[in-house]
Enzyme design. Structure first.
Site, PDB file in Angstrom:
ATOM      1  N   HIS B 151       0.852  -1.169   0.000  1.00  0.00           N
ATOM      2  CA  HIS B 151       0.000   0.000   0.000  1.00  0.00           C
ATOM      3  C   HIS B 151       0.896   1.229   0.000  1.00  0.00           C
ATOM      4  CE1 HIS B 151      -3.298   2.618   0.875  1.00  0.00           C
ATOM      5  NE2 HIS B 151      -2.674   3.081   1.945  1.00  0.00           N
ATOM      6  N   LYS B 172      -0.298  10.811   0.825  1.00  0.00           N
ATOM      7  CA  LYS B 172       0.585  10.257  -0.212  1.00  0.00           C
ATOM      8  C   LYS B 172       0.113  10.645  -1.610  1.00  0.00           C
ATOM      9  CE  LYS B 172       0.054   5.959   1.004  1.00  0.00           C
ATOM     10  NZ  LYS B 172      -0.792   6.108   2.202  1.00  0.00           N
ATOM     11  N   ASP B 190      -1.725   3.811  -4.566  1.00  0.00           N
ATOM     12  CA  ASP B 190      -2.469   2.964  -3.636  1.00  0.00           C
ATOM     13  C   ASP B 190      -2.001   1.514  -3.579  1.00  0.00           C
ATOM     14  OD1 ASP B 190      -4.058   4.139  -1.902  1.00  0.00           O
ATOM     15  OD2 ASP B 190      -5.958   3.646  -2.845  1.00  0.00           O
ATOM     16  N   ARG B 255      18.177  14.072  12.850  1.00  0.00           N
ATOM     17  CA  ARG B 255      18.587  15.467  12.885  1.00  0.00           C
ATOM     18  C   ARG B 255      19.910  15.701  12.178  1.00  0.00           C
ATOM     19  NH1 ARG B 255      15.052  18.535  16.335  1.00  0.00           N
ATOM     20  NH2 ARG B 255      16.244  20.244  15.477  1.00  0.00           N
TER      21      ARG B 255
END
Lengths: 90, 318
Positions: B151, B172, B190, B255
């Protein structure tokens, strides 16, 4: 606002990974957290990685910690602790 | 986690094989028509009877196409009828999924009769064995490749296949639309069909939904009609995975950019970035930048590493 004096004790200084650890910790608090070098005027926002790196703090560097906000007490304590513990490197 | 359907060892029925390779092999079915749908090809390797006809049948593997060429036909035809029937019956016919006769050779009557009795499809092509074998091998390699449906969304960006993952409703498809508007190409929305071909992961769209995108508020849209033929691509090698996560769900936000995360599909590892999603973060710009960062790293330039090396020199040197 709360203030406290801290010292970098771990051998490698406030290197990149330690800085990232600090930034991650600081980002969890609502307070504004600042680190100020005592020997020169560089100030860093503890929630910004690039800012913390510009401190270029090696072992033995003395810093002033300034915390202001609703959770300043906890934030101050947590940041002090991580410095005292030498970022779990000692 | 994205829902997935995994199918490690796909199979294809003999009927499907006959139909899909008709253009190339022009296969006719000589006998055993009843077995066409029941018998399954399960191995991408083919086999030739060879010594099995002489009684050495240990190596007949289940699920492989058996190729019968000139030597097998000649061997059978020089046997007496009774011996011929014995040789054929000895072959462990239950294990065989189908027999393909090449070069339009004429098989002995006995073989056809037995095959009809046992519902074993006997196929024939005009191609010579070597041609048939090379075509069938590549056909089966692709058809029987391990495949999985994830998916997510697959976009072709700067010649890379970029897989966007994340729970439904996180944005998305909207991000994909934004990327298409910037000139990137939609492969699948999808449901992304991923096949392992060799050491590569190839991503496709299922036939039905190809070139379509579902946008909440607009419904299903046809990207090819709206943005033109260059906005869609039929397949792409997947080289990068970007996972969207809600900001509060992200355990550790990257980070520094020093550590590489990976996603593993069928044992193939691809680089993965986790992007936290929140209001005010422009996802398509972030995805585009992530791809550029990846391309630069692949080319040997790592900004994070460079800056941190410089920093370490300063901190360590004092």
């Amino acid at each position: 606002m709360l203030e406290s004096k801290i010292k970098v004790v771990n051998p490698l200084g406030l290197h990149a990974r330690a800085a990232a650890q600090l930034v991650r910790l600081a980002s969890g608090f609502k307070s504004r957290i600042k680190l100020r070098r005592i020997d020169n005027a560089v100030i860093a926002d503890a929630k910004s990685i690039l800012s913390v790196l510009t401190l270029a703090a090696s072992k033995g560097t003395r810093l002033k910690l300034e915390v202001e906000g609703e959770d300043e007490q906890e934030a101050l304590q947590a940041v002090e602790e991580i410095f005292v513990n030498g970022f779990d490197e000692i | 986690m994205p829902s997935s359907k995994e199918n490690e060892s796909p199979k294809i029925s003999v009927a499907d094989f006959v139909e899909k390779s008709f253009a190339k092999l022009g296969i006719e079915v000589l006998a055993g028509k009843k077995g066409l749908h029941k018998k399954q090809i399960a191995s991408k390797r083919i086999q030739k009877f060879g010594l099995a006809l002489a009684g050495f049948t240990h190596y007949i593997n289940e699920g492989r196409i058996q190729i019968v060429g000139q030597s097998e036909i000649s061997y059978l035809s020089q046997l007496e009828s009774a011996k011929r029937i014995e040789a054929i019956n000895n072959l462990d016919l239950e294990k065989i999924c189908c027999i393909l006769i090449t070069k339009k050779l004429v098989p002995p009557e006995e073989l056809l009769n037995i095959a009809d009795e046992r519902n074993l499809p006997i196929l024939r092509t005009a191609q010579v064995s070597s041609n048939a074998i090379s075509y069938i091998s590549s056909f089966l390699l692709e058809t029987l490749a391990p495949q999985i449906t994830l998916h997510g969304v697959l976009i072709g960006m700067y010649e890379l296949g970029v897989l966007l993952l994340g729970e439904s409703g996180i944005g998305k498809s909207e991000c994909a639309l934004d990327l298409i508007a910037r000139g990137h190409r939609l492969v699948a929305d999808d449901a992304v069909l991923i096949k392992k071909l060799g050491e590569n992961l190839e991503g496709f769209s299922p036939e039905l939904t190809r070139g379509h995108l579902e946008i909440r508020g607009l419904g299903i849209i046809n990207v090819r009609d709206l943005f033109g033929v260059s906005a869609v691509a039929s397949c792409k090698k997947i080289e990068l995975c970007i996972e969207f996560q809600k900001w509060q769900d992200v355990l550790e936000v990257e980070r520094l950019g020093l550590d590489r995360q990976e996603k593993e599909i069928f044992g193939v590892k691809i680089t993965k970035y986790i992007l936290p999603v929140s209001a005010g973060r422009n996802l398509s710009t972030l995805v585009e930048t992530a791809v550029r960062v990846h391309l630069l790293k692949v080319a040997g330039f790592d900004a994070a590493q460079k800056l941190i090396a410089k920093h370490s020199a300063i901190v360590g040197g004092q």
